[in-house]
Scaffold this motif. Structure first.
Motif, PDB file in Angstrom:
ATOM      1  N   HIS A  31       1.578   4.995  -2.169  1.00  0.00           N
ATOM      2  CA  HIS A  31       1.036   5.983  -3.108  1.00  0.00           C
ATOM      3  C   HIS A  31       2.157   6.701  -3.852  1.00  0.00           C
ATOM      4  N   ASP A  89       0.213   2.343   3.692  1.00  0.00           N
ATOM      5  CA  ASP A  89      -0.503   3.474   3.088  1.00  0.00           C
ATOM      6  C   ASP A  89       0.423   4.689   3.000  1.00  0.00           C
ATOM      7  N   GLU A 104      -5.220   1.219  -5.782  1.00  0.00           N
ATOM      8  CA  GLU A 104      -6.256   1.325  -4.748  1.00  0.00           C
ATOM      9  C   GLU A 104      -7.482   1.962  -5.385  1.00  0.00           C
ATOM     10  N   HIS A 118      -4.054   5.750  -6.017  1.00  0.00           N
ATOM     11  CA  HIS A 118      -5.509   5.820  -6.161  1.00  0.00           C
ATOM     12  C   HIS A 118      -5.912   5.762  -7.632  1.00  0.00           C
ATOM     13  N   HIS A 127       2.271   7.822   2.013  1.00  0.00           N
ATOM     14  CA  HIS A 127       2.109   8.983   1.147  1.00  0.00           C
ATOM     15  C   HIS A 127       3.385   9.824   1.155  1.00  0.00           C
ATOM     16  N   HIS A 183       0.845  -1.205   0.000  1.00  0.00           N
ATOM     17  CA  HIS A 183       0.000   0.000   0.000  1.00  0.00           C
ATOM     18  C   HIS A 183       0.876   1.250   0.000  1.00  0.00           C
TER      19      HIS A 183
HETATM   20 FE    FE Z   1      -4.134   4.452   0.332  1.00  0.00          FE
END
Ligand code: FE
Ligand code: ZN
Ligand code: FE
Ligand code: ZN
Length: 279
Positions: free
Chosen positions: A10, A227, A84, A41, A229, A8
């Motif tokens: 980005h 996740d 995602e 995304h 970023h 996960h």
């Molecule tokens: Fe995410």
């Protein structure tokens, strides 16, 4: 540190992440991850929002960037092609059409939106004030079940994201969580322990420990994701996720290629390797 995957991750294309893709890869190597995957995304199928996702015209370049890095780091770090995707009821066909265009290694499904309200978006936090928190939670878990049952996704992300800003339900929602675990089991999806909650107002991983136990009891397989970023967030707090997972009875995590589970990595081995002294 960790002999694990982080699926996960980005990229700047989403409009709310920082750093170069190479920096994420280098951070993963630093952390000793076994394998990573980018999962930016997917463009929203309902409207454009440059602060949430790339535009549809950028998707081919995103895929190309990941494949280029895959080549560049071959033999050093396996890099998977993931994405995602938002679950938006009524738009399953459009979502499927976008997903079908590429050969993903895995697709992560997420519920970030309840009837056009991006409940986890800081720009829309004010809307919580006019909502019944219990209702929001029930709607959220209902969407989560429908996302799994849609068949669009391999992994369901951060399965209690609804708590992000710290809103807690009054009602006892154990029944909702049980039903959700049953639905995941039937749909054959994996779930994610997502460490990013530790960096959010709620200050807790997704999902709550009690839900990890329920999911394990229902034999729902597990992956761990950061996740990220920002590059430094890759693999962050994975020791805490592994601790929760093993305490709940999980023994392994999944490796995906071409949207199939091709391998399983023992979480125990992770612990052993972690204890090995480093020079
Ligand atoms: Fe995410
Ligand atoms: Zn994001
Ligand atoms: Fe998400
Ligand atoms: Zn996410």
């Amino acid at each position: 540190m960790h002999y694990l995957t982080d699926y996960h991750i980005h990229t700047r294309r989403c409009g709310h992440a920082a750093g170069e893709m190479e920096e994420y890869v280098e951070a993963a190597i630093q952390r000793g991850l076994k394998e990573i995957g980018f999962s930016d995304h997917l463009p929203l199928v309902t409207h454009r929002d440059p602060e949430l996702t790339m535009g549809e015209e950028e998707l081919p370049q995103y895929v190309e960037d990941v494949l280029r890095l895959q080549e560049k780091y071959r033999g050093v770090l396996p890099i998977k092609l993931g994405v995602e995707a938002d679950f938006i009821p009524g738009y399953e066909e459009q979502t499927l059409r976008l997903l079908e265009a590429y050969e993903w290694d895995y697709v992560i499904g997420s519920v970030h939106i309840i009837s056009e309200w991006e409940f986890d978006d800081p720009r829309r936090i004010g809307e919580w004030d006019s909502r019944d928190v219990d209702d929001v939670y029930r709607c959220y878990f209902d969407l989560l079940r429908r996302s799994a049952e849609s068949g669009l996704f391999d992994i369901i992300a951060h399965p209690d994201l609804v708590k992000k800003f710290g809103h807690r339900p009054q009602a006892d929602l154990r029944e909702e969580i049980e039903r959700t675990a049953e639905s995941f089991r039937k749909a054959g999806v994996a779930i994610e322990i997502n460490t990013s909650g530790l960096r959010k107002p709620v200050g807790e991983m997704y999902p709550a420990y009690s839900a990890v136990e329920v999911l394990q009891q229902h034999d729902v397989p597990l992956i761990i994701g950061s996740d990220a970023h920002r590059p430094e967030e890759v693999g962050q707090d994975f020791d805490r996720a592994v601790a929760w997972a093993t305490q709940a009875g999980y023994r392994e995590t999944l490796v995906f290629t071409g949207r199939r589970v091709v391998d399983r990595l023992p979480l125990n081995e992770t612990e052993k390797r972690q204890q090995r002294p480093t020079a």
